[in-house]
Write a protein that holds these residues in place. Structure first.
Motif, PDB file in Angstrom:
ATOM      1  N   TYR A  73       4.157 -46.040  29.595  1.00  0.00           N
ATOM      2  CA  TYR A  73       3.346 -47.006  29.917  1.00  0.00           C
ATOM      3  C   TYR A  73       3.450 -48.538  29.069  1.00  0.00           C
ATOM      4  CZ  TYR A  73      -0.982 -49.990  31.344  1.00  0.00           C
ATOM      5  OH  TYR A  73      -1.700 -51.536  31.891  1.00  0.00           O
ATOM      6  N   SER A  74       2.903 -48.414  27.730  1.00  0.00           N
ATOM      7  CA  SER A  74       3.530 -49.008  26.663  1.00  0.00           C
ATOM      8  C   SER A  74       4.120 -48.139  25.187  1.00  0.00           C
ATOM      9  CB  SER A  74       2.150 -49.761  26.363  1.00  0.00           C
ATOM     10  OG  SER A  74       2.735 -50.637  25.389  1.00  0.00           O
ATOM     11  N   ARG A  75       4.246 -48.949  23.869  1.00  0.00           N
ATOM     12  CA  ARG A  75       4.297 -48.470  22.838  1.00  0.00           C
ATOM     13  C   ARG A  75       4.650 -49.084  21.753  1.00  0.00           C
ATOM     14  NH1 ARG A  75       9.558 -47.199  21.653  1.00  0.00           N
ATOM     15  NH2 ARG A  75       8.775 -47.901  19.673  1.00  0.00           N
ATOM     16  N   THR A  76       4.735 -48.820  20.162  1.00  0.00           N
ATOM     17  CA  THR A  76       4.500 -49.540  19.168  1.00  0.00           C
ATOM     18  C   THR A  76       5.471 -48.646  18.445  1.00  0.00           C
ATOM     19  OG1 THR A  76       3.021 -50.314  17.470  1.00  0.00           O
ATOM     20  CG2 THR A  76       2.670 -48.689  18.667  1.00  0.00           C
ATOM     21  N   ALA A  93       4.353 -44.109  18.705  1.00  0.00           N
ATOM     22  CA  ALA A  93       4.057 -43.718  19.475  1.00  0.00           C
ATOM     23  C   ALA A  93       3.926 -44.190  21.080  1.00  0.00           C
ATOM     24  CB  ALA A  93       2.369 -43.928  19.012  1.00  0.00           C
ATOM     25  N   GLY A  94       3.140 -43.674  22.200  1.00  0.00           N
ATOM     26  CA  GLY A  94       3.593 -44.286  23.120  1.00  0.00           C
ATOM     27  C   GLY A  94       2.478 -43.690  23.642  1.00  0.00           C
ATOM     28  N   ILE A  95       1.942 -44.535  25.253  1.00  0.00           N
ATOM     29  CA  ILE A  95       0.992 -44.213  25.980  1.00  0.00           C
ATOM     30  C   ILE A  95       2.187 -43.919  27.308  1.00  0.00           C
ATOM     31  CG2 ILE A  95      -0.667 -44.817  27.287  1.00  0.00           C
ATOM     32  CD1 ILE A  95      -1.689 -47.237  25.199  1.00  0.00           C
ATOM     33  N   ILE A 116       9.572 -49.769  28.511  1.00  0.00           N
ATOM     34  CA  ILE A 116       8.816 -49.989  29.395  1.00  0.00           C
ATOM     35  C   ILE A 116       9.092 -49.073  30.150  1.00  0.00           C
ATOM     36  CG2 ILE A 116       6.631 -51.163  30.105  1.00  0.00           C
ATOM     37  CD1 ILE A 116       6.618 -52.101  27.392  1.00  0.00           C
ATOM     38  N   ASP A 117       8.515 -48.759  31.488  1.00  0.00           N
ATOM     39  CA  ASP A 117       8.530 -48.304  32.763  1.00  0.00           C
ATOM     40  C   ASP A 117       9.123 -47.571  32.754  1.00  0.00           C
ATOM     41  OD1 ASP A 117       5.711 -49.725  33.667  1.00  0.00           O
ATOM     42  OD2 ASP A 117       6.546 -51.030  33.941  1.00  0.00           O
TER      43      ASP A 117
END
Ligand code: ZN
Lengths: 139, 397
Positions: A73-76, A93-95, A116-117
């Motif tokens: 879903y997202s990351r950093t 890290a990510g969601i 993402i996705d």
């Protein structure tokens, strides 16, 4: 349906504290089984695993294995990390939205940023002092 | 009994680095700094100390040695109180909760006047050490902290999702930092007052991808005292005052991340809190002359501006880049310089935001004055805006 177990020859920077409930999660994870609690009354999953259902407050929950498949879903990437993590910087890290309809946040195992996705899979990571988990591009 | 509440006096130190090292010969201590501000805020409002029935303190950082800080201050300034003497805590919302509690005490008739105040000293503690504590505040200590997630890492994930969904870019988001610094250059209490260019923002070292040093909050110390009272007392003072015209609050029952997938960057709690506040005040977002938003990172201001209906969904970054949120623009946001440049001593940041709103509404904002400012909004939050508090403030002159 088990997930891959990767070994790392160093201890965890900040080990989680198992409880009577969550020790079941961590011990299964060590054997490559990624599971969480599901309510016997309203059928909702919950993550992290809990001895009660946060949705309907039932105390009747069962362990259910998850596929470990999901999408990012997202990351950093974290360059400025807490002192505890100074040897692990940068941290990826990510969601992740798991296919069972659960959203989690975890570390990403990646060389290049995972888009993402796109699809990801959960892996168990066995450190010298115990397990954690993470996500990577499906092998 | 439900009385109108006014803000009648304000005082604040410039945001900066005050906290002394443990080994210093001469220390700068929270209570001495704050005591002077209390006297200054009371003088500003023209009230005698006997009118104060409540002292609501933002809890200090764990580095502050003096404990039970609220009762300590009641003694330090010899202030017997009939309504409340307490410390409050709620992450970044701490100062907002102090204001809300002071408002409730006056609204209910328990207090004639109240002080909402606090001192947040932390700068002598290095960031990496500070994050050892703050990493346990955002997320689950056993299921998130082991991965090294820091508070601003969550905002960075908001940023990447926003860029992905709305075709924005780090560069477009970064215009918020340039705008904030320009505002801060006009604010004598701002921590960073030297203007910066977009290229300078982009050239800073990465902190949490896609955000660099100037796109995340600086660390600093600060102290603020806000004097609130019933509107009759404010009226009788003959001084200009600010009416608390509406408030809203919402917590979505989520700590940092919803295990049920949701639209994370919608800032659902802020949507609800601001809608409640607008309804409570009998206004719409379009009626606002400015907004002083709690936004620790560039992306947070963009998402908050959308959630508060100050920009259309997915267009907040474009609006900022186009100057709509700059002084002189359609809806100036964070005229103080915001958390990025005015500074972010977190537990008192909402008190600084109130300070700025009062300066604007009294016409005291000098070179950064919003012309004819009558209505303003403040926001504050905790988590990833999992809870939000909004106050609508009106000028009475
Ligand atoms: Zn249930």
């Amino acid at each position: 349906m088990s997930i891959e177990v990767i070994k790392k020859g160093r201890p965890r920077a900040y080990p989680p504290r198992p409880t009577e409930c969550t020790v079941i999660f961590w011990e299964a994870l060590t054997k490559g089984k990624f599971q969480t609690t599901k309510c016997n009354d309203c059928n909702s999953f919950t993550f992290p695993p809990k001895p009660v259902c946060p949705h309907c407050w039932s105390s009747s929950v069962s362990w259910k294995e998850l596929s470990g498949k999901g999408t990012l879903y997202s990351r950093t990437t974290i360059y400025a990390a807490p002192a505890t993590f100074k040897n692990e910087t940068p941290i990826h890290a990510g969601i992740i939205d798991l296919e069972e309809g659960i959203r989690i946040a975890t570390q990403l195992l990646e060389d290049d940023p995972i888009p993402i996705d796109s699809a990801v899979e959960i892996v168990a990571i066995l450190y010298s002092d115990g397990p954690l988990y993470g996500a990577r591009k499906p092998k | 009994m439900n009385r109108n509440v006014a803000v009648l006096g304000i005082a604040a130190t410039p945001v900066g680095k005050y906290q002394s090292d443990a080994s210093a010969d001469i220390h700068t201590l929270e209570h001495e700094v704050l005591a002077k501000l209390v006297i200054e805020a009371m003088k500003d409002g023209g009230l005698p100390k006997e009118e104060i029935d409540s002292l609501i303190l933002a809890q200090c950082r764990p580095y502050t040695q003096q404990k039970y800080f609220a009762t300590f201050m009641a003694n330090y300034l010899r202030m017997p109180c009939a309504a409340s003497v307490m410390e409050v805590l709620g992450n970044g919302m701490t100062g907002g909760i102090a204001l809300e509690q002071a408002i409730r005490d006056i609204e209910s008739g328990r207090a004639r006047a109240a002080l909402a105040m606090g001192a947040n000293f932390e700068s002598a503690t290095p960031s990496a050490e500070h994050m050892n504590s703050s990493m346990r505040a955002t997320g689950d200590v056993d299921f998130h902290t082991p991965f090294g997630l820091t508070p601003i890492a969550w905002y960075a994930m908001d940023a990447n999702r926003y860029i992905h969904e709305h075709g924005s870019s780090r560069r477009e988001l970064a215009t918020v930092a340039v705008k904030d610094r320009y505002h801060a250059s006009l604010n004598p209490i701002a921590q960073y007052q030297k203007t910066i260019t977009l290229d300078e923002v982009m050239a800073q070292r990465e902190i949490v991808e896609p955000l660099g040093l100037y796109e995340v909050p600086p660390r600093g110390d600060g102290a603020v005292c806000i004097l609130l009272c019933s509107e009759d007392i404010a009226k009788a003072s003959g001084k200009p005052y600010v009416l608390v015209r509406g408030r809203g609050f919402y917590h979505e029952g989520v700590h940092q991340i919803s295990e049920i997938p949701n639209d994370m960057i919608a800032f659902n709690s802020l949507q609800r809190a601001s809608k409640n506040a607008y309804e409570n005040a009998g206004i719409t977002a379009q009626d606002l002359d400015f907004a002083e938003i709690y936004a620790p990172c560039t992306i947070v201001e963009v998402l908050a501006s959308e959630a508060m209906e100050l920009a259309p969904r997915g267009r907040g970054a474009r609006a900022a880049a186009d100057g709509e949120t700059t002084l002189g623009g359609r809806i100036p946001i964070s005229t103080s310089g915001g958390l990025l440049s005015r500074g972010h001593p977190a537990y008192v940041t909402p008190l600084y935001n109130m300070y700025e709103a009062v300066e604007q509404l009294r016409g005291d904002a000098g070179k950064r004055q919003v012309a004819d400012a009558r209505l303003g909004a403040t926001s504050c939050e905790l988590g990833n805006y999992n809870a939000a508090m909004v106050q609508i403030l009106e000028a009475v002159r």
